[in-house]
Enzyme design. Structure first.
Site, mmCIF file in Angstrom:
data_model
loop_
_atom_site.group_PDB
_atom_site.id
_atom_site.type_symbol
_atom_site.label_atom_id
_atom_site.label_comp_id
_atom_site.label_asym_id
_atom_site.label_seq_id
_atom_site.Cartn_x
_atom_site.Cartn_y
_atom_site.Cartn_z
ATOM 1 N N ASP A 1 -4.407 -10.454 -15.792
ATOM 2 C CA ASP A 1 -5.451 -11.475 -15.661
ATOM 3 C C ASP A 1 -6.561 -11.147 -16.652
ATOM 4 O O ASP A 1 -7.059 -10.026 -16.669
ATOM 5 C CB ASP A 1 -6.005 -11.449 -14.228
ATOM 6 C CG ASP A 1 -6.260 -12.835 -13.683
ATOM 7 O OD1 ASP A 1 -6.993 -13.591 -14.355
ATOM 8 O OD2 ASP A 1 -5.739 -13.164 -12.602
ATOM 9 N N GLU B 1 -5.988 -20.743 -16.887
ATOM 10 C CA GLU B 1 -6.383 -21.378 -15.628
ATOM 11 C C GLU B 1 -7.467 -22.378 -15.998
ATOM 12 O O GLU B 1 -8.521 -22.008 -16.501
ATOM 13 C CB GLU B 1 -6.927 -20.354 -14.631
ATOM 14 C CG GLU B 1 -7.114 -20.967 -13.248
ATOM 15 C CD GLU B 1 -8.363 -20.523 -12.524
ATOM 16 O OE1 GLU B 1 -8.447 -20.761 -11.314
ATOM 17 O OE2 GLU B 1 -9.272 -19.951 -13.152
ATOM 18 N N ASP C 1 -8.475 -16.474 -16.869
ATOM 19 C CA ASP C 1 -9.284 -17.012 -15.769
ATOM 20 C C ASP C 1 -10.288 -18.055 -16.261
ATOM 21 O O ASP C 1 -10.988 -17.831 -17.260
ATOM 22 C CB ASP C 1 -10.037 -15.835 -15.126
ATOM 23 C CG ASP C 1 -10.699 -16.188 -13.810
ATOM 24 O OD1 ASP C 1 -9.974 -16.586 -12.887
ATOM 25 O OD2 ASP C 1 -11.935 -16.058 -13.717
ATOM 26 N N ASP D 1 0.853 -1.194 0.000
ATOM 27 C CA ASP D 1 0.000 0.000 0.000
ATOM 28 C C ASP D 1 0.888 1.243 0.000
ATOM 29 O O ASP D 1 1.696 1.423 0.906
ATOM 30 C CB ASP D 1 -0.887 -0.048 1.260
ATOM 31 C CG ASP D 1 -1.709 1.216 1.429
ATOM 32 O OD1 ASP D 1 -1.929 1.926 0.427
ATOM 33 O OD2 ASP D 1 -2.137 1.480 2.574
ATOM 34 N N HIS E 1 -3.761 -17.473 -5.131
ATOM 35 C CA HIS E 1 -4.728 -16.705 -4.324
ATOM 36 C C HIS E 1 -6.025 -17.469 -4.060
ATOM 37 O O HIS E 1 -6.938 -16.912 -3.461
ATOM 38 C CB HIS E 1 -5.045 -15.404 -5.060
ATOM 39 C CG HIS E 1 -5.770 -15.656 -6.349
ATOM 40 N ND1 HIS E 1 -5.165 -16.327 -7.407
ATOM 41 C CD2 HIS E 1 -7.028 -15.396 -6.748
ATOM 42 C CE1 HIS E 1 -6.045 -16.439 -8.382
ATOM 43 N NE2 HIS E 1 -7.177 -15.885 -8.021
ATOM 44 N N ASP E 2 -6.128 -18.699 -4.556
ATOM 45 C CA ASP E 2 -7.360 -19.479 -4.386
ATOM 46 C C ASP E 2 -7.188 -20.649 -3.433
ATOM 47 O O ASP E 2 -8.091 -21.493 -3.325
ATOM 48 C CB ASP E 2 -7.821 -20.054 -5.734
ATOM 49 C CG ASP E 2 -8.400 -18.987 -6.644
ATOM 50 O OD1 ASP E 2 -8.858 -17.952 -6.135
ATOM 51 O OD2 ASP E 2 -8.392 -19.205 -7.869
HETATM 52 O O1 TEU Z 1 -10.821 -19.438 -9.996
HETATM 53 C C1 TEU Z 1 -11.561 -20.475 -10.516
HETATM 54 C C2 TEU Z 1 -11.740 -21.706 -9.739
HETATM 55 O O2 TEU Z 1 -12.337 -22.643 -10.217
HETATM 56 C C3 TEU Z 1 -11.302 -21.855 -8.373
HETATM 57 O O3 TEU Z 1 -10.072 -21.805 -7.987
HETATM 58 C C4 TEU Z 1 -12.372 -21.474 -7.455
HETATM 59 O O4 TEU Z 1 -12.057 -20.357 -6.688
HETATM 60 C C5 TEU Z 1 -12.691 -22.597 -6.533
HETATM 61 O O5 TEU Z 1 -12.444 -23.795 -7.146
HETATM 62 C C6 TEU Z 1 -14.122 -22.555 -6.135
HETATM 63 O O6 TEU Z 1 -14.424 -23.694 -5.422
HETATM 64 C C7 TEU Z 1 -10.748 -18.250 -10.707
HETATM 65 C C8 TEU Z 1 -10.008 -17.207 -9.918
HETATM 66 O O7 TEU Z 1 -8.687 -17.613 -9.723
HETATM 67 C C9 TEU Z 1 -10.755 -16.960 -8.642
HETATM 68 O O8 TEU Z 1 -10.072 -16.099 -7.779
HETATM 69 C C10 TEU Z 1 -12.101 -16.403 -9.004
HETATM 70 O O9 TEU Z 1 -12.887 -16.277 -7.857
HETATM 71 C C11 TEU Z 1 -12.835 -17.287 -10.009
HETATM 72 O O10 TEU Z 1 -12.010 -17.741 -11.063
HETATM 73 C C12 TEU Z 1 -13.949 -16.513 -10.653
HETATM 74 O O11 TEU Z 1 -13.425 -15.522 -11.488
HETATM 75 CA CA CA Z 2 -3.495 2.103 -1.250
#
Ligand code: TEU
Ligand code: CA
Length: 627
Positions: A181, A334, A276, A104, A405-406
Site C-alpha cells: 500500500d 484507489e 491510497d 497472529d 477493509h473500508d
Molecule cells: O480510503 C479512502 C476513502 O475515501 C474511503 O474509503 C474512506 O475510508 C471513506 O470513504 C471515508 O468516508 C483510504 C483507505 O483505504 C482507508 O483505510 C484510509 O482510512 C484512508 O484512505 C486514509 O488513508
Molecule cells: Ca502478533
C-alpha cells in the site's frame, strides 16, 4: 479534444465531457433517478442555463463550479479496436490482506508478517497469484497504518524488515507476487518531516499544506479538514484523521521523495503498489472554499477542488515513468469519486498513468450512503457492471471487487439475515471470476465471512466510526440511535480476525485479539471448509483454477443476454475457441429460467442439482458443447 462548455451548452454537451459524464452519473446514483432519463432527447437538449433557472433554489455559482470543473479535462479516452495487451495482472487473482487481522504468530492478539508467511500455502492452494497488503510501515496507528511515520521501516507489532524480506522470498518460491500500500496523500503528524515543519523548518513546511486561515473543506473523518498548530500559528490540511497530514505534491522535492520510496520497495522485490486515495494528491493551489451544495450532495465539502486536481495526471505520469517503469512495477489507484470516463482516462494503456483504478460507484444503491441501514439490490450492481464492462475494453481494463477493509461485507448488505449466505457468497464470487477484469478478493470472502455483531461502542476500533459517533451525539442523536448508524456502516465489519479454525478466536491468535469477532466459527473457517467439497472455499478455489485454465474467461468478449429483464444477470464470454454462458439469479426468490441452455454443459453451480426453476441467488456456469 472537445470544446469547453458554458451556461449556453446543453446537457448532452455536458455529458460528452469525461468529468461531466461522471458527475451526472454520480448525481443520478446519489439521488436515485433512472439513468434512462439520459437517453431522452428532450432532456439531452436542455440548456444548462435553463436548468439553472428551473432549479431556482440552486445558486448559479453551483452551475459555474461544475462547469469549471468539467472544463478542466477536455481530453477524451481513445476508442479504437486495438487488441487487449496480455499482462500478468490481467490474468492474476489478487487477495487483499489486512495484516492486523490476518494471523497472529506470537500470541499478542495482533496479526503479523510471520503469520502471513505461515499461511502462504493456504493462499497458494486457493489459487491466489498476488497479495495486496494494507500498510505494514511504522505508524502510530491512528488509522491502522494509513498514517505512516516511516516509509522504510516496519510496524513493530508486525515484525521486522527481515520478516518482510523473508515474506518476499517465500512468495517468490511459490511463484506468487505482492503489492504493498502506497499512502502518499498524507503522512502521520509524527513523521519526521512534519515534526521538522512544526519546529520551523521552512523546507519541510513546504512538504505540507499550511494556511493562516482554514477554508470550509470538511474531513472524511468528521469536522473541519484543518488542524491548528500553535507551534507555528498555522492550520494544516488533513482530509482524513487529525493525525493524517496532507502532503504538498506541488513541491518537486516532495515528489522526488515519493519516487525514492517507490524505488526503495520495488528494488526489494515487490511487484507494485495499491495507491491510497491517489486521485486526491493534486489540490487546487488557491484552496478556494468548496461549494456547499456539492458538499451536501457528496457528503464532504471541498471535494471538487482535489478529487481530480489540476496536476493529477501530470504528477502521476511522472511518478510512473521515474519510479515504476524502471522496475515494470504494477499499480492500482484507489480512486474514490472517479467514475467510468475519468477511470478510462487514468488507465488507458496508451496513457502511462496507472494500470487500474478502484471505483466505488457500485457499493451503495442509489440514494444510499454507507451508514444507511438498507438492503442492497443486486440489480443495481448489474447495471453498474454492464455500463463498465462495455466501457472498459480494448485499451482499458477494470478491477472487480466487492469487499475491502473500508466497507461492511457485501453479502451482508444484500441479505442482512444471512438466510442464503452460502448461495450468495458463491454467487458473488462467480460474478467476480467470470467477468472481464481483474478480481480482487478480500480476506474472509473465500469462506463467506459476514458483518460482525458488535455489541456496543467499546467493541469499535475504527477512528472514522469513533469520530462519527461523537459527531452524531453532538448533533442530538441518542446513544442508541448513534450506535445503530455506526453498526450499519462501520469499517470494522471487515476488520475482525480472519477465521482459520473453529477454536477460540477462530485460530487467529492464542490470546484476546485487538478487535473481537462475534461470527459463526463452526462452519465459517478455512479448515472446516477445506475439507468440505461443496464449501464456499472449495467452490471459489475450483472456479479460480477453472478461470486460469480457460483464458476465454479472462480475455474473451462479453455479451449480455436479456439485459433488460430485472432480477436476472445473464451473459456470455466467448472467443474463437470457446463459449461460456453465465446465468445468475439476483434475488432471494425462485424464478423461471429464461434462457435456453440446450447445447451447453453445466460446469459450475452453487446448488446441488438444478430444478425446473432457479432457486434464490442461484448461479450457474455453462460451457457450449463443441459439435
Ligand atoms: O480510503 C479512502 C476513502 O475515501 C474511503 O474509503 C474512506 O475510508 C471513506 O470513504 C471515508 O468516508 C483510504 C483507505 O483505504 C482507508 O483505510 C484510509 O482510512 C484512508 O484512505 C486514509 O488513508
Ligand atoms: Ca502478533
Amino acid at each position: 479534444m472537445n470544446k469547453k462548455i458554458s451556461l449556453n451548452s446543453k446537457i448532452k454537451d455536458l455529458i460528452a465531457l469525461p468529468i461531466g459524464h461522471d458527475i451526472v452519473f454520480r448525481l443520478f446514483l446519489q439521488t436515485g433517478f433512472s439513468f434512462s432519463l439520459l437517453k431522452n432527447p428532450l432532456i439531452l437538449n436542455i440548456k444548462l442555463k435553463h436548468l439553472a433557472s428551473l432549479a431556482k433554489k440552486v445558486p448559479l455559482s453551483f452551475f459555474e463550479t461544475i462547469i469549471n470543473l468539467v472544463n478542466s479535462e477536455l481530453e477524451q479516452p481513445w476508442e479504437d479496436n486495438s487488441p487487449i495487451k496480455k499482462t500478468w495482472w490481467k490474468e492474476a487473482v489478487f487477495y487483499q490482506i489486512y495484516p492486523r487481522s490476518f494471523k497472529d504468530s506470537n500470541g499478542d492478539g495482533i496479526g503479523d508478517i510471520q503469520g502471513i508467511i505461515s499461511e502462504l500455502d493456504t493462499l497458494k492452494d486457493l489459487g491466489i497469484d498476488c497479495l495486496w497488503l494494507s500498510p505494514i510501515y511504522d505508524s502510530p496507528n491512528d488509522d491502522n497504518g494509513y498514517d505512516i511515520r516511516d516509509y522504510r521501516n516496519i510496524m513493530k507489532e508486525f515484525g521486522t524488515m527481515e520478516d518482510v524480506e523473508m515474506l518476499i522470498s517465500e512468495l517468490k518460491k511459490r511463484d506468487m507476487k505482492i503489492i504493498m500500500d502506497l499512502v502518499v496523500n498524507h503522512t502521520s503528524d509524527e513523521h519526521p518531516w512534519f515534526q521538522a515543519a512544526l519546529k520551523g523548518d521552512k523546507e519541510k513546511q513546504d512538504y505540507y499544506i499550511f494556511k493562516d486561515n482554514p477554508n470550509n473543506w470538511t474531513s472524511f473523518f468528521s469536522g473541519s479538514a484543518w488542524r491548528y498548530f500553535k507551534e507555528i500559528d498555522k492550520y494544516a490540511l488533513k482530509l482524513f484523521s487529525s493525525k493524517q497530514m496532507d502532503l504538498n505534491w506541488d513541491n518537486p522535492k516532495l515528489r522526488k521523495e515519493v519516487v525514492d520510496i517507490v524505488t526503495f520497495w520495488l528494488k526489494k522485490g515487490i511487484d507494485g503498489f495499491r495507491m491510497d486515495v491517489i486521485n486526491y494528491i493534486s489540490k487546487n493551489p488557491n484552496l478556494p472554499n468548496g461549494d456547499e451544495l456539492i458538499g451536501k450532495l457528496v457528503g464532504f465539502t471541498g471535494m471538487e477542488h482535489y478529487f481530480y486536481g489540476p496536476n493529477l495526471t501530470k504528477y502521476l505520469s511522472k511518478l510512473r515513468k521515474e519510479a515504476f517503469e524502471p522496475y515494470q512495477g504494477f499499480n492500482v489507484g484507489e480512486t474514490p469519486g472517479i467514475g467510468t470516463q475519468l477511470g478510462k482516462l487514468l488507465t488507458g494503456d496508451y496513457r502511462n498513468i496507472m494500470d487500474l483504478t478502484f471505483s466505488f460507484d457500485h457499493l451503495e444503491t442509489p440514494g444510499k450512503v454507507r451508514f444507511d441501514d438498507y438492503r442492497y439490490d443486486l440489480n443495481f450492481y448489474k447495471l453498474y457492471l454492464i455500463e463498465n464492462q462495455r466501457a472498459f475494453t480494448n485499451r482499458y481494463w477494470m478491477s472487480l471487487f466487492v469487499d475491502n477493509h473500508d466497507n461492511p461485507r457485501f453479502i451482508s448488505k444484500i441479505d442482512p439475515s444471512h438466510n442464503y449466505r452460502n448461495q450468495l457468497a458463491k454467487n458473488i464470487n462467480m460474478i467476480l471470476l467470470t467477468l472481464k477484469g481483474t478480481p480482487f478478493f478480500y480476506q474472509g470472502q473465500e469462506i463467506g465471512m459476514t458483518n460482525n455483531e458488535f455489541k456496543s461502542m467499546t467493541d469499535i476500533r475504527d477512528v472514522e466510526s469513533i469520530n462519527k459517533y461523537q459527531e452524531l451525539l453532538e448533533t442530538g442523536k441518542s446513544e442508541k440511535d448513534a450506535f445503530e448508524i455506526i453498526l450499519a456502516g462501520t469499517r470494522d465489519h471487515t476488520r475482525t480476525p480472519m477465521q482459520w479454525t473453529s477454536e477460540v478466536y477462530g485460530g487467529f491468535s492464542k490470546s484476546l485479539p485487538w478487535i473481537i469477532g462475534h461470527q459463526d466459527l463452526t462452519s465459517t473457517n478455512i479448515k472446516v471448509q477445506q475439507k468440505q467439497d461443496d464449501s464456499i472455499y472449495n467452490f471459489t478455489k475450483e472456479l479460480i483454477k477453472y478461470r486460469k485454465d480457460n483464458q476465454t474467461l479472462i480475455y474473451g468478449d462479453i455479451e449480455f443476454i436479456n439485459e433488460k429483464t430485472k432480477d436476472y444477470f445473464i451473459y456470455k464470454r466467448k472467443d474463437e475457441k470457446n463459449e461460456y454462458l453465465i446465468e445468475i439469479n439476483l434475488i432471494d426468490k425462485k424464478q423461471k429460467r429464461i434462457v435456453s441452455t440446450d447445447g451447453y454443459e453445466l460446469i459450475f453451480s452453487n446448488i446441488k442439482e438444478l430444478e425446473e426453476q432457479m432457486t434464490p441467488y442461484e448461479a450457474n456456469l455453462y460451457k457450449k458443447i463443441k459439435t
